[in-house]
Design a protein around this motif. Structure first.
Motif, short mmCIF file in Angstrom:
data_model
loop_
_atom_site.label_atom_id
_atom_site.label_comp_id
_atom_site.label_asym_id
_atom_site.label_seq_id
_atom_site.Cartn_x
_atom_site.Cartn_y
_atom_site.Cartn_z
N LEU A 96 0.89 -1.31 0.16
CA LEU A 96 0.02 0.14 0.02
C LEU A 96 0.88 1.39 -0.04
N ASP A 99 2.59 1.79 -3.48
CA ASP A 99 1.85 1.70 -4.54
C ASP A 99 1.77 3.27 -5.06
N SER A 101 -0.31 4.77 -6.63
CA SER A 101 -1.74 5.56 -6.58
C SER A 101 -1.59 6.49 -5.53
N TRP A 102 -0.71 6.26 -4.53
CA TRP A 102 -0.61 7.50 -3.52
C TRP A 102 -0.02 8.56 -4.12
N ASN A 105 -3.24 9.96 -6.89
CA ASN A 105 -4.42 10.63 -6.53
C ASN A 105 -3.98 11.89 -5.56
N LEU A 108 -5.12 10.76 -1.83
CA LEU A 108 -4.39 9.93 -1.15
C LEU A 108 -2.88 10.54 -0.82
N PHE A 252 -8.78 -2.64 0.96
CA PHE A 252 -8.43 -1.49 0.01
C PHE A 252 -7.35 -2.49 -1.05
N GLY A 255 -9.57 -4.55 -3.36
CA GLY A 255 -10.48 -3.67 -3.93
C GLY A 255 -10.24 -2.29 -4.44
N ASN A 256 -10.97 -1.37 -3.52
CA ASN A 256 -10.76 -0.34 -3.80
C ASN A 256 -11.55 0.67 -2.52
N TRP A 257 -11.59 2.06 -2.65
CA TRP A 257 -12.42 2.66 -1.67
C TRP A 257 -13.77 2.15 -1.49
N HIS A 258 -14.07 1.57 -2.41
CA HIS A 258 -15.68 1.22 -2.43
C HIS A 258 -15.75 0.09 -1.58
N THR A 259 -14.70 -0.75 -1.53
CA THR A 259 -14.85 -1.93 -0.81
C THR A 259 -14.51 -1.50 0.60
#
Length: 332
Positions: A96, A99, A101-102, A105, A108, A252, A255-259
């Motif tokens: 994490l 990643d 994506s930190w 986004n 994040l 997380f 999945g993603n933030w929805h999970t």
């Protein structure tokens, strides 16, 4: 008139014995966690051994050994799967933090920046000191659990002999005092044990509900998470918060933030169901108290005794109502 006077004297003597017990508990308060754990383990083991002995036609001693063997096997299984789950969580946290994506986004990135600044602001010596302090507390808890398990096993195995030996107190010159002492302590243990059985039932229901959610979300290490949720579920309030951390991280990763949002909603719903329906409803059925009284009792006892207040708060209130003949507790 003599009968009334005799009854009043006996009641006053009972109050005196209760006061002595309260003072004894106060002076032994440092050992209360160990004592309560030993009482709970012993009560559950003796009752489980009775049922096992009746069902399989086993001797009492063999049934007690079988109960503890099963319990130790469950603990070993829990440690095995728990260790795998912890290793997975550590790897997940490393993944994490690494990643990309930190940084992609903005939201994040801000979180990562704040965490990084907080870590840099920490004093290394203080951090190490706090770490050792936390490890010391965890070690003390584990020590008390192992010691309570050992004491409860010895108590369960030698219960008939201890019961026979304790009769000497009832035939001593102070038999009146010890007689009242036994009645009061025995009554409280029965109430505590019966209500803790209800807490175990609530824990099983919560675990099943949460595992169903995790199954549909395709969570890895489902057995490990099942054991983790059940054990932490026995810790009122704080258990839910602790279990939320590994669940959210895993959610997380897979999945993603929805999970993560689904997990948060599921935990909140189950916690709400436990706090405002299951716990008050089952406890109300057992104690025959209004749900509002149970909720107020839990809030007040938590403030007075901390986490243990959530465990023994209702047994204390139930015992006092029974002791003062306000509302009799039916153990069956």
């Amino acid at each position: 008139m003599n009968i009334l006077s005799s009854w009043q004297k006996r009641q006053l003597y009972r109050y005196f014995v209760l006061l002595v017990i309260i003072l004894l508990i106060f002076f032994l308060r440092q050992f209360m966690s160990l004592l309560l754990l030993t009482i709970i383990f012993s009560y559950l083991a003796i009752n489980a051994a009775k049922r096992l002995s009746r069902f399989l036609k086993l001797s009492r001693s063999f049934a007690v050994v079988a109960v503890y063997a099963i319990f130790i096997a469950i603990i070993a299984l829990s440690i095995n799967h728990g260790a795998s789950t912890v290793v997975h969580q550590v790897k997940s946290m490393i993944t994490l933090t690494m990643d990309s994506s930190w940084h992609a986004n903005g939201f994040l990135k801000d979180i990562y920046k704040n965490i990084h600044q907080y870590i840099n602001s920490l004093n290394t010596d203080q951090l190490i000191s706090k770490g050792f302090s936390q490890l010391n507390q965890v070690g003390h808890v584990l020590y008390e659990l192992v010691l309570a398990l050992l004491f409860s096993f010895i108590f369960s195995m030698t219960y008939p002999q201890l019961k026979s030996w304790s009769l000497n107190f009832l035939h001593s010159p102070y038999k009146k005092f010890f007689g009242e002492f036994y009645i009061i302590v025995h009554r409280f243990i029965i109430i505590l044990g019966r209500l803790f059985e209800v807490q175990l039932l609530i824990g099983v229901i919560n675990t099943i509900a949460m595992v169903i959610v995790l199954y549909f979300l395709h969570f890895p290490y489902l057995i490990g998470f099942t054991i983790l949720i059940f054990i932490l579920g026995l810790i009122p309030v704080f258990g839910v918060v602790i279990s939320l951390v590994p669940l959210a991280i895993t959610a997380f990763i897979i999945g993603n933030w929805h999970t993560v949002l689904i997990i948060l909603i599921a935990v909140a719903c189950i916690h709400f169901l436990e706090s405002y329906f299951l716990h008050p409803h089952f406890m109300s059925q057992r104690t025959h108290m209004p749900i509002l009284v149970i909720l107020l009792n839990l809030i007040i006892m938590e403030k007075i005794f901390g986490v243990w207040g959530l465990v023994i708060g209702l047994p204390i209130l139930t015992f006092l109502l029974d002791f003062f003949r306000i509302q009799k507790f039916h153990s069956q």
